[in-house]
Scaffold this active site. Structure first.
Site, mmCIF file in Angstrom:
data_model
loop_
_atom_site.group_PDB
_atom_site.id
_atom_site.type_symbol
_atom_site.label_atom_id
_atom_site.label_comp_id
_atom_site.label_asym_id
_atom_site.label_seq_id
_atom_site.Cartn_x
_atom_site.Cartn_y
_atom_site.Cartn_z
ATOM 1 N N ALA A 20 0.833 -1.210 0.000
ATOM 2 C CA ALA A 20 0.000 0.000 0.000
ATOM 3 C C ALA A 20 0.866 1.259 0.000
ATOM 4 O O ALA A 20 2.051 1.191 -0.323
ATOM 5 C CB ALA A 20 -0.988 -0.021 1.150
ATOM 6 N N CYS A 21 0.261 2.381 0.374
ATOM 7 C CA CYS A 21 0.955 3.679 0.339
ATOM 8 C C CYS A 21 2.348 3.566 0.970
ATOM 9 O O CYS A 21 2.475 3.121 2.100
ATOM 10 C CB CYS A 21 0.120 4.696 1.106
ATOM 11 S SG CYS A 21 0.947 6.267 1.304
ATOM 12 N N PHE A 22 3.362 3.992 0.250
ATOM 13 C CA PHE A 22 4.730 3.712 0.711
ATOM 14 C C PHE A 22 5.234 4.572 1.886
ATOM 15 O O PHE A 22 6.288 4.300 2.443
ATOM 16 C CB PHE A 22 5.727 3.708 -0.447
ATOM 17 C CG PHE A 22 5.734 4.901 -1.379
ATOM 18 C CD1 PHE A 22 5.377 6.170 -0.962
ATOM 19 C CD2 PHE A 22 6.142 4.730 -2.707
ATOM 20 C CE1 PHE A 22 5.414 7.255 -1.827
ATOM 21 C CE2 PHE A 22 6.186 5.808 -3.592
ATOM 22 C CZ PHE A 22 5.811 7.076 -3.142
#
Ligand code: MHO
Length: 217
Positions: A20-22
């Protein structure tokens, strides 16, 4: 006092994960024992030179340099599973992927994937794929949580730019400021990291305040 520990010269291995969002994985892995450097970027797709605004078929990914004498690939995989929901249906940008660098990593990743499948009733959507070209994300995405504290950045001689990617201290602080890693680990390495008392106090307060919180992107 020791100098600020930006550069760590040990032999490292690579681990590359998309979960997911890094921004959050950058903080989680940055504070993990044995992790030397992190960088966030785009991986897995065909598009050349992707950017955040024009990502094409790539996925937000974190690339980790770790010291295999301090942490094992298996432990990094455990952190991968524990840090996101592998059953969540997402767009390609936020997919769950383990990018392996050699046959040993592939074998371990597939073993853990089989174990994980047994633990969930919903299908696991995680893919295990060979690592392909990793494109660094824009500077403002690197150590994103730390970069929200410009005065702290300044206090440790960092400014937005390439050093934020290579700095061990940046990786560590990026985790600590959002409550990762724990106070005991932080206190044990304050001296080694070269932090002065005032800076250490600011970081410790943020760590305590944010411990246990999970930030959404
Ligand atoms: N909500 C964030 C997502 C960032 S992330 C690195 C944004 O608006 O950019 O995907």
């Amino acid at each position: 006092m020791s100098p600020l520990l930006h550069d760590v010269d040990v032999e490292t291995k690579k681990a590359t994960f998309a979960l997911a969002c890094f921004w959050e994985p950058d903080a989680i892995y940055g504070a993990q024992k044995g992790v030397i450097r992190t960088r966030v970027g785009y991986c897995g797709g065909e598009k050349e030179n992707p950017t955040y605004k024009d990502l094409g078929d790539h996925t937000e990914t974190i690339d980790i340099d770790y010291d295999p004498n301090e942490v094992t690939y298996s432990e990094l995989l455990d952190l991968f599973w524990k840090s996101h929901d592998p059953t969540a249906k997402t767009t390609v940008q936020y997919m769950s992927i383990i990018f392996y660098h050699d046959q040993e990593q592939k074998k371990l990743a597939e073993e853990k994937l089989r174990e994980e499948v047994k633990k969930h009733s919903d299908p696991i959507l995680t893919k295990v794929l060979p690592a392909t070209t990793f494109y660094d994300a824009e500077d403002y995405h690197q150590k994103y949580r730390l970069q929200q504290h410009p005065s702290l950045m300044k206090a440790v001689n960092l400014e937005p730019g390439p050093k934020v990617k290579s700095s061990h201290l940046a990786a560590r602080l990026n985790g600590y400021v959002v409550g990762k890693g724990g106070v005991a680990q932080f206190d044990a390495e304050v001296k080694k990291l070269g932090l002065d008392e005032g800076t250490a106090k600011i970081v410790r307060e943020l760590l305590v305040k944010n411990e246990g919180r999970q930030l959404v992107c």
